[in-house]
Design a protein around this motif. Structure first.
Motif, PDB file in Angstrom:
ATOM      1  N   UNK A 140       0.815  -1.211   0.000  1.00  0.00           N
ATOM      2  CA  UNK A 140       0.000   0.000   0.000  1.00  0.00           C
ATOM      3  C   UNK A 140       0.846   1.257   0.000  1.00  0.00           C
ATOM      4  N   UNK A 141       1.935   1.230   0.748  1.00  0.00           N
ATOM      5  CA  UNK A 141       2.845   2.380   0.777  1.00  0.00           C
ATOM      6  C   UNK A 141       3.508   2.595  -0.583  1.00  0.00           C
ATOM      7  N   UNK A 142       3.922   1.509  -1.207  1.00  0.00           N
ATOM      8  CA  UNK A 142       4.540   1.620  -2.527  1.00  0.00           C
ATOM      9  C   UNK A 142       3.556   2.172  -3.554  1.00  0.00           C
ATOM     10  N   UNK A 143       2.300   1.757  -3.466  1.00  0.00           N
ATOM     11  CA  UNK A 143       1.288   2.215  -4.427  1.00  0.00           C
ATOM     12  C   UNK A 143       1.024   3.712  -4.305  1.00  0.00           C
ATOM     13  N   UNK A 144       0.841   4.206  -3.080  1.00  0.00           N
ATOM     14  CA  UNK A 144       0.560   5.643  -2.946  1.00  0.00           C
ATOM     15  C   UNK A 144       1.815   6.477  -3.228  1.00  0.00           C
ATOM     16  N   UNK A 145       2.985   5.956  -2.894  1.00  0.00           N
ATOM     17  CA  UNK A 145       4.219   6.677  -3.207  1.00  0.00           C
ATOM     18  C   UNK A 145       4.406   6.777  -4.725  1.00  0.00           C
ATOM     19  N   UNK A 146       4.108   5.712  -5.425  1.00  0.00           N
ATOM     20  CA  UNK A 146       4.210   5.734  -6.887  1.00  0.00           C
ATOM     21  C   UNK A 146       3.251   6.768  -7.471  1.00  0.00           C
ATOM     22  N   UNK A 147       2.038   6.849  -6.916  1.00  0.00           N
ATOM     23  CA  UNK A 147       1.073   7.841  -7.392  1.00  0.00           C
ATOM     24  C   UNK A 147       1.569   9.254  -7.136  1.00  0.00           C
ATOM     25  N   UNK A 148       2.267   9.467  -6.049  1.00  0.00           N
ATOM     26  CA  UNK A 148       2.794  10.789  -5.732  1.00  0.00           C
ATOM     27  C   UNK A 148       3.958  11.151  -6.657  1.00  0.00           C
ATOM     28  N   UNK A 149       4.818  10.166  -6.954  1.00  0.00           N
ATOM     29  CA  UNK A 149       5.979  10.427  -7.802  1.00  0.00           C
ATOM     30  C   UNK A 149       5.631  10.497  -9.294  1.00  0.00           C
ATOM     31  N   UNK A 150       4.621   9.753  -9.735  1.00  0.00           N
ATOM     32  CA  UNK A 150       4.236   9.696 -11.151  1.00  0.00           C
ATOM     33  C   UNK A 150       2.735   9.967 -11.317  1.00  0.00           C
ATOM     34  N   UNK A 151       2.246  11.136 -10.953  1.00  0.00           N
ATOM     35  CA  UNK A 151       0.793  11.366 -10.967  1.00  0.00           C
ATOM     36  C   UNK A 151       0.173  11.381 -12.360  1.00  0.00           C
ATOM     37  N   UNK A 152       0.940  11.696 -13.367  1.00  0.00           N
ATOM     38  CA  UNK A 152       0.383  11.789 -14.719  1.00  0.00           C
ATOM     39  C   UNK A 152      -0.083  10.440 -15.269  1.00  0.00           C
ATOM     40  N   UNK A 153       0.391   9.350 -14.730  1.00  0.00           N
ATOM     41  CA  UNK A 153       0.019   8.022 -15.235  1.00  0.00           C
ATOM     42  C   UNK A 153      -1.408   7.613 -14.872  1.00  0.00           C
ATOM     43  N   UNK A 154      -2.012   8.279 -13.907  1.00  0.00           N
ATOM     44  CA  UNK A 154      -3.305   7.821 -13.411  1.00  0.00           C
ATOM     45  C   UNK A 154      -4.489   8.539 -14.039  1.00  0.00           C
TER      46      UNK A 154
END
Length: 185
Positions: A140-154
Motif C-alpha cells: 500500500x505504501x509503494x502504491x501511494x508513493x508511486x502515485x505521488x511520484x508519477x501522478x500523470x500516469x493515473x
C-alpha cells in the motif's frame, strides 16, 4: 513466508488505479508534489494495512482450517468485484487542501478496497496474518508513493482498464479456488 510474498504481489496488482492512488495523483497534479500529501498517504497505507492484518488475526482464531480457504476465496472474489465495480473519479475535488481531510478521505477509500480485502483474506487463508499485514503495509505504501511520484500516469484510460482487468482476474482466481476447494476441478 508465502503469505508475505503472495499478499505483496496481490496487493501491488490489485492496487493499480485504485481510488487512493487516483486521489493522491490528482492532488499532486493540481497542487504540486507537497511532501505532506506523501506523508499522509503513507500514514494511511500503514494504518489500513495494519488494521487488515489485525482483523485477519482475529478471524484466523475463529475459523477452522477448512473454512479458512473458503474465506480467502470469498475475499479474493470481493476484491475482484470491488476493482471492477467502483471506478475512481478521474479528478478528485479537494476544496480545502487540508491534510487532515485528505487522511480521512484516504482512510475511507482504503478501509474496504481490493488490496485490504486481499490482506485480510490471504492473512486468514494462508494462516499468516502478520506477514500478510506487513505485505499490505509495504504494498500500500509503494502504491501511494508511486502515485505521488508519477501522478500523470493515473489520468489515462489504461490505468482504469488495468484495474478492471486485474479485477476480472481476481474473480476468476476466486472461482478457481472455490472449484478446487470443493474438488470440482
Amino acid at each position: 513466508m508465502p503469505a508475505f510474498y503472495l499478499t505483496l504481489m496481490a496487493v501491488l496488482l490489485a492496487g493499480v488505479g485504485a481510488r487512493d492512488q487516483v486521489t493522491v495523483a490528482g492532488l499532486t497534479q493540481r497542487q504540486g508534489a507537497r511532501p505532506g500529501v506523501l506523508v499522509v498517504a503513507l500514514l494511511s497505507a500503514v494504518l489500513t494495512g495494519a488494521l487488515a492484518g489485525w482483523a485477519a488475526a482475529l478471524m484466523l482464531a475463529e475459523l477452522p482450517p477448512p473454512a479458512r480457504q473458503i474465506f480467502a476465496a470469498i475475499a479474493l472474489g470481493l476484491a475482484g468485484l470491488e476493482s471492477m465495480a467502483w471506478a475512481p473519479r478521474p479528478d478528485p475535488r479537494e476544496p480545502t487542501n487540508s491534510l487532515g481531510a485528505l487522511l480521512l478521505v484516504l482512510l475511507m477509500h482504503q478501509i474496504a478496497d481490493a488490496p485490504r480485502f486481499l490482506v485480510f483474506g490471504m492473512g486468514v487463508g494462508l494462516a499468516g496474518p502478520v506477514p500478510a499485514g506487513l505485505a499490505g503495509v509495504l504494498g500500500g505504501s509503494a502504491l501511494v508513493a508511486f502515485a505521488w511520484f508519477q501522478p500523470h500516469l493515473f489520468s489515462t484510460p489504461a490505468a482504469r482498464w488495468t484495474r478492471r482487468i486485474v479485477g476480472a482476474a481476481l474473480v476468476l482466481a476466486a472461482l478457481a479456488a472455490v472449484l478446487e476447494i470443493f474438488n470440482l476441478v
